[in-house]
Design a protein around this motif. Structure first.
Motif, PDB file in Angstrom:
ATOM      1  N   GLU B   4      76.509  -4.587  26.473  1.00 57.69           N
ATOM      2  CA  GLU B   4      75.161  -4.502  27.014  1.00 57.69           C
ATOM      3  C   GLU B   4      74.211  -3.920  25.951  1.00 57.69           C
ATOM      4  O   GLU B   4      73.108  -4.428  25.754  1.00 57.69           O
ATOM      5  CB  GLU B   4      75.170  -3.628  28.280  1.00 57.69           C
ATOM      6  CG  GLU B   4      73.895  -3.668  29.095  1.00 57.69           C
ATOM      7  CD  GLU B   4      73.466  -5.089  29.473  1.00 57.69           C
ATOM      8  OE1 GLU B   4      74.331  -5.966  29.628  1.00 57.69           O
ATOM      9  OE2 GLU B   4      72.241  -5.324  29.580  1.00 57.69           O
ATOM     10  N   HIS B   7      73.441  -6.565  23.435  1.00 52.49           N
ATOM     11  CA  HIS B   7      72.443  -7.504  23.957  1.00 52.49           C
ATOM     12  C   HIS B   7      71.053  -6.894  23.885  1.00 52.49           C
ATOM     13  O   HIS B   7      70.113  -7.523  23.423  1.00 52.49           O
ATOM     14  CB  HIS B   7      72.749  -7.849  25.425  1.00 52.49           C
ATOM     15  CG  HIS B   7      73.818  -8.883  25.576  1.00 52.49           C
ATOM     16  ND1 HIS B   7      74.768  -8.832  26.571  1.00 52.49           N
ATOM     17  CD2 HIS B   7      74.094  -9.987  24.844  1.00 52.49           C
ATOM     18  CE1 HIS B   7      75.583  -9.868  26.442  1.00 52.49           C
ATOM     19  NE2 HIS B   7      75.203 -10.577  25.407  1.00 52.49           N
ATOM     20  N   GLN B   8      70.966  -5.663  24.364  1.00 50.34           N
ATOM     21  CA  GLN B   8      69.665  -4.990  24.391  1.00 50.34           C
ATOM     22  C   GLN B   8      69.103  -4.850  22.977  1.00 50.34           C
ATOM     23  O   GLN B   8      67.911  -5.054  22.740  1.00 50.34           O
ATOM     24  CB  GLN B   8      69.801  -3.619  25.050  1.00 50.34           C
ATOM     25  CG  GLN B   8      70.060  -3.723  26.546  1.00 50.34           C
ATOM     26  CD  GLN B   8      70.407  -2.381  27.162  1.00 50.34           C
ATOM     27  OE1 GLN B   8      70.643  -1.398  26.455  1.00 50.34           O
ATOM     28  NE2 GLN B   8      70.441  -2.335  28.482  1.00 50.34           N
ATOM     29  N   TYR B  11      67.584  -8.142  21.992  1.00 48.98           N
ATOM     30  CA  TYR B  11      66.297  -8.431  22.621  1.00 48.98           C
ATOM     31  C   TYR B  11      65.174  -7.580  22.037  1.00 48.98           C
ATOM     32  O   TYR B  11      64.066  -8.059  21.812  1.00 48.98           O
ATOM     33  CB  TYR B  11      66.368  -8.198  24.140  1.00 48.98           C
ATOM     34  CG  TYR B  11      67.338  -9.105  24.829  1.00 48.98           C
ATOM     35  CD1 TYR B  11      67.329 -10.470  24.575  1.00 48.98           C
ATOM     36  CD2 TYR B  11      68.278  -8.608  25.733  1.00 48.98           C
ATOM     37  CE1 TYR B  11      68.233 -11.317  25.187  1.00 48.98           C
ATOM     38  CE2 TYR B  11      69.183  -9.449  26.358  1.00 48.98           C
ATOM     39  CZ  TYR B  11      69.163 -10.799  26.081  1.00 48.98           C
ATOM     40  OH  TYR B  11      70.044 -11.632  26.684  1.00 48.98           O
ATOM     41  N   MET B  12      65.480  -6.315  21.805  1.00 48.21           N
ATOM     42  CA  MET B  12      64.448  -5.424  21.289  1.00 48.21           C
ATOM     43  C   MET B  12      64.110  -5.767  19.838  1.00 48.21           C
ATOM     44  O   MET B  12      62.958  -5.656  19.418  1.00 48.21           O
ATOM     45  CB  MET B  12      64.893  -3.963  21.390  1.00 48.21           C
ATOM     46  CG  MET B  12      65.157  -3.469  22.801  1.00 48.21           C
ATOM     47  SD  MET B  12      63.792  -3.761  23.922  1.00 48.21           S
ATOM     48  CE  MET B  12      62.875  -2.275  23.715  1.00 48.21           C
ATOM     49  N   ASN B  93      57.440   4.868  26.736  1.00 47.37           N
ATOM     50  CA  ASN B  93      57.742   5.425  28.056  1.00 47.37           C
ATOM     51  C   ASN B  93      58.210   4.354  29.031  1.00 47.37           C
ATOM     52  O   ASN B  93      59.089   4.587  29.849  1.00 47.37           O
ATOM     53  CB  ASN B  93      56.515   6.130  28.639  1.00 47.37           C
ATOM     54  CG  ASN B  93      56.313   7.502  28.019  1.00 47.37           C
ATOM     55  OD1 ASN B  93      57.085   7.906  27.148  1.00 47.37           O
ATOM     56  ND2 ASN B  93      55.300   8.196  28.447  1.00 47.37           N
ATOM     57  N   ARG B  94      57.595   3.169  28.918  1.00 45.98           N
ATOM     58  CA  ARG B  94      58.018   2.087  29.811  1.00 45.98           C
ATOM     59  C   ARG B  94      59.487   1.774  29.565  1.00 45.98           C
ATOM     60  O   ARG B  94      60.268   1.660  30.515  1.00 45.98           O
ATOM     61  CB  ARG B  94      57.164   0.832  29.587  1.00 45.98           C
ATOM     62  CG  ARG B  94      57.702  -0.381  30.329  1.00 45.98           C
ATOM     63  CD  ARG B  94      56.672  -1.481  30.448  1.00 45.98           C
ATOM     64  NE  ARG B  94      56.342  -2.118  29.193  1.00 45.98           N
ATOM     65  CZ  ARG B  94      56.980  -3.200  28.719  1.00 45.98           C
ATOM     66  NH1 ARG B  94      57.971  -3.726  29.396  1.00 45.98           N
ATOM     67  NH2 ARG B  94      56.617  -3.726  27.578  1.00 45.98           N
ATOM     68  N   PHE B  95      59.875   1.658  28.310  1.00 49.29           N
ATOM     69  CA  PHE B  95      61.272   1.338  28.014  1.00 49.29           C
ATOM     70  C   PHE B  95      62.209   2.475  28.447  1.00 49.29           C
ATOM     71  O   PHE B  95      63.311   2.230  28.919  1.00 49.29           O
ATOM     72  CB  PHE B  95      61.453   1.038  26.530  1.00 49.29           C
ATOM     73  CG  PHE B  95      60.858  -0.276  26.125  1.00 49.29           C
ATOM     74  CD1 PHE B  95      61.059  -1.406  26.909  1.00 49.29           C
ATOM     75  CD2 PHE B  95      60.089  -0.396  24.983  1.00 49.29           C
ATOM     76  CE1 PHE B  95      60.504  -2.627  26.562  1.00 49.29           C
ATOM     77  CE2 PHE B  95      59.529  -1.607  24.620  1.00 49.29           C
ATOM     78  CZ  PHE B  95      59.737  -2.723  25.409  1.00 49.29           C
ATOM     79  N   LEU B  96      61.743   3.710  28.273  1.00 56.41           N
ATOM     80  CA  LEU B  96      62.606   4.846  28.601  1.00 56.41           C
ATOM     81  C   LEU B  96      62.873   4.973  30.091  1.00 56.41           C
ATOM     82  O   LEU B  96      63.813   5.651  30.494  1.00 56.41           O
ATOM     83  CB  LEU B  96      62.010   6.156  28.051  1.00 56.41           C
ATOM     84  CG  LEU B  96      62.064   6.318  26.526  1.00 56.41           C
ATOM     85  CD1 LEU B  96      61.360   7.587  26.092  1.00 56.41           C
ATOM     86  CD2 LEU B  96      63.494   6.317  26.011  1.00 56.41           C
ATOM     87  N   THR B  97      62.051   4.329  30.931  1.00 57.37           N
ATOM     88  CA  THR B  97      62.350   4.373  32.371  1.00 57.37           C
ATOM     89  C   THR B  97      63.129   3.134  32.822  1.00 57.37           C
ATOM     90  O   THR B  97      63.384   2.961  34.005  1.00 57.37           O
ATOM     91  CB  THR B  97      61.068   4.495  33.232  1.00 57.37           C
ATOM     92  OG1 THR B  97      60.222   3.398  32.945  1.00 57.37           O
ATOM     93  CG2 THR B  97      60.338   5.788  32.958  1.00 57.37           C
ATOM     94  N   THR B  98      63.487   2.258  31.888  1.00 55.89           N
ATOM     95  CA  THR B  98      64.367   1.124  32.222  1.00 55.89           C
ATOM     96  C   THR B  98      65.796   1.503  31.807  1.00 55.89           C
ATOM     97  O   THR B  98      65.983   2.510  31.130  1.00 55.89           O
ATOM     98  CB  THR B  98      63.970  -0.160  31.469  1.00 55.89           C
ATOM     99  OG1 THR B  98      64.323   0.000  30.095  1.00 55.89           O
ATOM    100  CG2 THR B  98      62.495  -0.459  31.594  1.00 55.89           C
ATOM    101  N   PRO B  99      66.780   0.686  32.176  1.00 55.35           N
ATOM    102  CA  PRO B  99      68.153   1.040  31.806  1.00 55.35           C
ATOM    103  C   PRO B  99      68.466   0.829  30.318  1.00 55.35           C
ATOM    104  O   PRO B  99      69.604   1.003  29.921  1.00 55.35           O
ATOM    105  CB  PRO B  99      69.014   0.080  32.655  1.00 55.35           C
ATOM    106  CG  PRO B  99      68.097  -0.491  33.671  1.00 55.35           C
ATOM    107  CD  PRO B  99      66.737  -0.464  33.087  1.00 55.35           C
ATOM    108  N   VAL B 100      67.501   0.450  29.504  1.00 56.07           N
ATOM    109  CA  VAL B 100      67.815   0.188  28.088  1.00 56.07           C
ATOM    110  C   VAL B 100      68.349   1.468  27.441  1.00 56.07           C
ATOM    111  O   VAL B 100      67.860   2.567  27.723  1.00 56.07           O
ATOM    112  CB  VAL B 100      66.570  -0.334  27.323  1.00 56.07           C
ATOM    113  CG1 VAL B 100      65.560   0.752  27.061  1.00 56.07           C
ATOM    114  CG2 VAL B 100      66.991  -0.981  26.019  1.00 56.07           C
ATOM    115  N   ARG B 102      69.104   4.269  24.600  1.00 55.78           N
ATOM    116  CA  ARG B 102      68.348   4.847  23.474  1.00 55.78           C
ATOM    117  C   ARG B 102      68.868   4.308  22.157  1.00 55.78           C
ATOM    118  O   ARG B 102      68.122   4.107  21.209  1.00 55.78           O
ATOM    119  CB  ARG B 102      68.462   6.375  23.476  1.00 55.78           C
ATOM    120  CG  ARG B 102      67.502   7.089  24.381  1.00 55.78           C
ATOM    121  CD  ARG B 102      67.841   6.876  25.835  1.00 55.78           C
ATOM    122  NE  ARG B 102      66.879   7.485  26.726  1.00 55.78           N
ATOM    123  CZ  ARG B 102      66.411   6.911  27.809  1.00 55.78           C
ATOM    124  NH1 ARG B 102      66.794   5.700  28.155  1.00 55.78           N
ATOM    125  NH2 ARG B 102      65.561   7.528  28.584  1.00 55.78           N
TER     126      ARG B 102
END
Lengths: 344, 259
Positions: B4, B7-8, B11-12, B93-100, B102
């Motif tokens: 995972e 994958h992340q 995408y990033m 901040n948006r990314f930090l509140t998703t399951p992505v 660190r």
């Protein structure tokens, strides 16, 4: 109200930022599943900090936070999967298209393939961005950007949606459109919405329950009607010609206080406020007492209770005065303006 | 690292590379700057090879790795500006509140910077070739130079990101960068043969990561590479890069203390 477990349960949250700013001081709220809950307060009251903690972005110094049944402090990863967040700042990538933003957001939650594309298109359609979906976000208007932000928060079909000041900075037209959109969302099955706002009108219109926040804690909570109902009666506001000194102010308050038809007399600068069961009937008496005391009157207003009055009662300050941040006063003026002109 | 996270990371990284390709001005500036250095330093110092003990045939041969490495440092040390922009815009901040994870967020920075550094380095090498530079070490030597410049860029990129997240002030990044770039470059063998440097400078250069990249690259590019030098300096760079990325991933935690 449902009997299911609350969607959000926060208790005793405290948070002091480096530098000694105490943002939260015993903050606690309970939000029933499937409802719209409003956190209302001026800038700096602690609304955004509360949202940051509940959305796992920040950690409190003390207190507990359960979101969608998960402990936000011990299992932030589980909370993240269950929530959608629309923060104050946009957060959309300006050099990507609206559709690309949505696709990436979905991928981060594990959405893939045709279902991912369908969901993105569905949201673009729904938020009136279908045509703009292929354009870079930096070409969007403020209202379009905000709609995309909400769409991003909804991409993975969250159980709890956090909307942090969703209409701040929008023009009146875009604000009304956003209100309609939020109302529609609220009707969706099972979605819980926690909304923060410093617009009294917004909380009044959208939220089923409101918590009034001041200096890092909840000072009053209830439905908008309950909160206004507790005030029993009309607000009588008198603008004096001159600012009374401290002694005179106290004398005025005492003199008016002896008069049975009004209560809760406060004097702030030139502004004197009191509460009366029958506002228009109380006005002549109030004016008589003021004349007796030698206080010249500039204007008198009688208003049905507003959330602004609720705020004054619980926070001991006027909303507009407490709202020291930018852009606050213009918006809070909406409420008293509606009642300007005297009797109901 | 889980699938995972991989994958992340992909995408990033994709997102960041697209963003760069869509900002042509930025692209042109990062590519033009090394060309100017190549031309300016090449003309200015053309005759230094005639100094006894310099040990290179043409100054351009000597200069190409110097400009490759200096460009790797100077373009990556601004990475923190991008991070700051993402913080101010609310994107981080948006990314930090998703399951992505660190790790994926930081990996994407490293990947994007690595790709940019590699592209920039290849361009400089090709321009050097056009200008008549000779690379006796062949493709193998050039690959070592490329890898060394990417690793060095990773060190500075990660450090810059960490500074951006901790200090959150453009001025700090600008100050630190203007202060560091020239001393770091001139306290290395980028433009001058070590044999002709004052001995104290040579000693300082031994501990300068910029010089490690140059020693590894130049040695591998020579007709007779000293693979011991290549491995020791390359290994040190790798260790430093890993440490810098680890540290910069850790700074997410202190960033979240202050949001």
């Amino acid at each position: 109200m449902t009997t299911a477990a609350p969607a959000v349960e926060a208790d005793g949250l405290t948070k002091t930022y480096p530098g000694g700013v105490r943002a939260l001081d015993g903050m606690g709220i309970t939000v029933a599943a499937g409802t719209v809950f409003g956190l209302l307060g001026p800038n700096g009251a602690g609304k955004s900090t509360t949202v940051k903690i509940l959305t796992t972005l920040a950690r409190p110094d003390a207190g507990t936070a359960l979101v969608a049944g998960h402990d936000a402090l011990r299992h932030p990863d589980r909370v993240r999967r269950a929530i959608g967040v629309v923060a104050q700042k946009s957060g959309a990538d300006p050099v990507a298209t609206g559709r690309e933003n949505l696709l990436l957001q979905g991928r981060l939650y594990g959405q893939r393939g045709a279902a991912l594309g369908r969901r993105a298109d569905e949201l673009l359609e729904r938020f009136d961005l279908a045509e703009a979906g292929g354009r870079l976000v930096r070409t969007y208007s403020g209202g379009m950007q905000r709609r995309l932000d909400v769409a991003l928060g909804l991409m993975h079909r969250p159980q709890v949606l956090f909307l942090d000041e969703p209409t701040t900075g929008l023009d009146p037209e875009a604000r009304t459109a956003m209100w309609e959109e939020i109302s529609r969302l609220a009707g969706e099955e099972g979605l819980t919405i926690l909304l923060t706002t410093h617009y009294l009108e917004e909380a009044d219109r959208l939220a089923e329950r409101i918590a009034i926040v001041d200096r890092g804690r909840v000072v009053a909570e209830g439905t908008p009607d309950e909160l206004k109902g507790e005030l029993r009666g009309d607000a009588v506001h008198v603008e004096l010609r001159d600012t009374p000194d401290e002694v005179d102010a106290r004398l005025l308050a005492t003199a008016l206080g002896e008069f049975a038809a009004v209560r809760e007399v406060t004097v702030e600068g030139r502004r004197l406020s009191a509460r009366a069961d029958d506002g228009p009937a109380a006005v002549p008496h109030v004016l008589a007492v003021l004349e007796q005391q030698g206080a010249a009157v500039a204007s008198v207003t009688v208003a049905r209770p507003s959330l602004d009055d609720v705020y004054l009662r619980y926070a001991g300050r006027r909303f507009a005065d407490a709202d020291t941040g930018t852009g606050g006063t213009g918006a809070t003026a909406v409420q008293p303006a509606a009642s300007a002109g005297g009797a109901r | 690292m889980s699938t995972e996270t991989l994958h992340q990371t992909w995408y990033m990284t994709q997102r960041q590379l697209m963003a760069i390709l869509r900002q042509p001005v930025f692209l042109v500036v990062t590519l033009v700057q090394p060309v100017i250095w190549l031309f300016l330093f090449g003309s200015l110092f053309r005759k230094v090879v005639e100094l006894p003990g310099f040990g290179a045939g043409s100054y351009l041969d000597y200069l190409v790795p110097g400009v490759v490495v200096m460009s790797a440092v100077s373009s990556n040390m601004w990475a923190g500006m991008g991070t700051l922009e993402e913080i101010e815009r609310g994107t981080l901040n948006r990314f930090l509140t998703t399951p992505v994870s660190r790790t994926a967020l930081m990996n994407a920075n490293v990947m994007q910077q690595g790709c940019s550094t590699a592209a920039q380095s290849v361009l400089i090498v090709l321009l050097g070739k056009l200008g008549g530079a000779d690379y006796p070490g062949g493709i193998g030597g050039l690959l070592v130079l490329l890898l060394a410049s990417v690793l060095l860029g990773t060190v500075f990129g990660a450090a810059s990101n960490a500074v951006g997240m901790l200090v959150r002030q453009r001025e700090s990044i600008i100050g630190i960068n203007s202060f560091l770039l020239l001393p770091l470059t001139f306290l290395s063998s980028a433009f001058m043969a070590p044999g002709l440097m004052p001995s104290w400078m040579r000693h300082v250069a031994d501990g300068n990561p910029v010089n490690w990249a140059l020693v590894a690259g130049r040695s591998a590019m020579s007709a007779d590479p000293d693979w011991g030098d290549v491995l020791s300096r390359g290994g040190a760079l790798l260790a430093l890069a890993v440490a810098a990325v680890w540290l910069s991933t850790r700074t997410f935690r202190s960033y979240q203390q202050s949001v």
